[in-house]
Design an enzyme around this catalytic site. Structure first.
Site, PDB file in Angstrom:
ATOM      1  N   PRO A   4       0.755  -1.245   0.000  1.00 17.06           N
ATOM      2  CA  PRO A   4       0.000   0.000   0.000  1.00 17.06           C
ATOM      3  C   PRO A   4       0.793   1.307   0.000  1.00 17.06           C
ATOM      4  CG  PRO A   4       0.112  -0.895   2.202  1.00 17.06           C
ATOM      5  CD  PRO A   4       0.875  -1.818   1.327  1.00 17.06           C
ATOM      6  N   GLU A   5       0.309   2.255  -0.783  1.00 12.17           N
ATOM      7  CA  GLU A   5       0.639   3.654  -0.591  1.00 12.17           C
ATOM      8  C   GLU A   5      -0.704   4.317  -0.289  1.00 12.17           C
ATOM      9  OE1 GLU A   5       3.484   5.334  -3.329  1.00 12.17           O
ATOM     10  OE2 GLU A   5       4.579   3.444  -3.481  1.00 12.17           O
ATOM     11  N   LYS A  54      -1.374   7.016   5.033  1.00 13.70           N
ATOM     12  CA  LYS A  54      -1.443   5.560   4.989  1.00 13.70           C
ATOM     13  C   LYS A  54      -2.153   4.977   6.210  1.00 13.70           C
ATOM     14  CE  LYS A  54       2.900   5.696   2.436  1.00 13.70           C
ATOM     15  NZ  LYS A  54       4.365   5.555   2.545  1.00 13.70           N
ATOM     16  N   ASN A 162       7.344   4.552  -2.062  1.00 15.05           N
ATOM     17  CA  ASN A 162       8.522   4.442  -2.907  1.00 15.05           C
ATOM     18  C   ASN A 162       8.221   4.409  -4.400  1.00 15.05           C
ATOM     19  OD1 ASN A 162      11.296   4.420  -2.971  1.00 15.05           O
ATOM     20  ND2 ASN A 162      11.467   2.192  -2.931  1.00 15.05           N
ATOM     21  N   ARG A 254      16.344   3.790   0.769  1.00 17.56           N
ATOM     22  CA  ARG A 254      15.470   2.986  -0.097  1.00 17.56           C
ATOM     23  C   ARG A 254      15.948   3.099  -1.534  1.00 17.56           C
ATOM     24  NH1 ARG A 254      10.256   3.035   1.962  1.00 17.56           N
ATOM     25  NH2 ARG A 254       9.930   1.212   0.685  1.00 17.56           N
TER      26      ARG A 254
END
Length: 265
Positions: A4-5, A54, A162, A254
């Site tokens: 999920p985003e 989120k 991301n 990341r």
DNA sequence: GCAAAATGTCAAG
DNA sequence: TTGACCTTTTGCA
């Protein structure tokens, strides 16, 4: 895959309210790790469902369930032919449909004050009704960290993950390592508006699609999963705009992907 | 069959 | 900056 985003959570909020809103909900924890919490809301009507970044809040009057899916959590309808497995932290049912929560980072019973403590730490959410670019633009102007790192900071803009960060920067031609404060104000506003537009596409399609209708050559709802993005996880593939190989690196701990030609330093 | 990776976050070193 | 957490899926023996 469907990790999920922000778009995922807003869509989930909507789907859960449409399924369970207004009527008593049967809540259980087949896994057993949330038995007390499930018992606490069991039989109560779902009065409201909200998403902030989120974070998902399911309201049962003054009692709330706070859910954060984290990296691997999922909340989805139970396939009609599959029984609830041992990994289901929370099962919601209304006599018709079942929805199952697995692998969440957070699933807890909270009150209004605790909800406020959580949302107060979040930056503006581009999916919130009436959200404006102001606070986001101000924060960018004060940060010397790379723009790609700042976009993942939920206190700056809530709901970006991301995939979206890499795609936004490609679409605006910004190198991920650029210090955030170096973005001109008008570009920061454009970035906010792009986030707002693309997250809405994400909610509608229930997946992240950032390619333009023109580049896709078809309706966005029909784009194959392999063709819906420009740079994320496309290292060593040619850039869809200039054919240069896509680069991969690390920013903010990341992986990030970008085109060194379309996004010059 | 098992290891590794995954769109996230937090706490410890 | 790294490791831990939670679960599912993928890829490699």
């Amino acid at each position: 895959m469907a990790v999920p985003e922000g778009h995922t959570i807003h869509r989930l909020s909507r789907d859960l309210y449409r399924t369970f809103g207004g009527s008593p909900v049967q809540a259980t924890s087949p896994q057993g790790r949330f038995s007390e919490g499930a018992a606490f809301v069991d039989g109560r009507p779902l009065t409201r469902s909200t998403a902030r970044g989120k974070h998902l809040f399911l309201e049962f009057d003054e009692t709330l369930l706070h859910i954060h899916l984290g990296l691997i959590g999922k909340f989805r309808p139970r396939p009609f032919d599959v029984p609830a497995g041992e990994s289901v932290r929370l099962n919601l049912a209304n006599g018709g449909e079942d929805w199952q929560l697995t692998g969440p980072q957070t699933c807890a019973v909270i009150n209004r004050a605790e909800e406020a403590a959580i949302t107060d730490k979040l930056g503006p959410d581009p999916l919130a009704r009436g959200a404006k670019a102001d606070r986001f633009v101000e924060q960018l102007a004060r940060k010397s960290a790379p723009i790609a790192a700042v976009l993942l900071d939920q206190a700056v803009i809530a709901g970006i993950g991301n995939v979206y960060r890499a795609e936004f920067l490609f679409l605006l031609g910004i190198d991920p390592h650029t210090p955030a404060k170096q973005l001109p104000t008008d570009q920061a506003v454009t970035l906010w508006n792009l986030a707002s537009d693309l997250l809405r596409v994400g909610v509608k399609l229930n997946r992240i699609v950032t390619v333009s209708r023109q580049d896709a050559g078809m309706a966005l709802s029909r784009v194959a999963n392999d063709d819906r993005l420009y740079v994320y996880k496309r290292e060593d593939q040619p850039c869809r705009h200039c054919d240069a190989p896509i680069s991969i690196g690390k920013v903010g701990g990341r992986s990030v992907w970008w085109c060194h030609v379309c996004q010059p330093a």
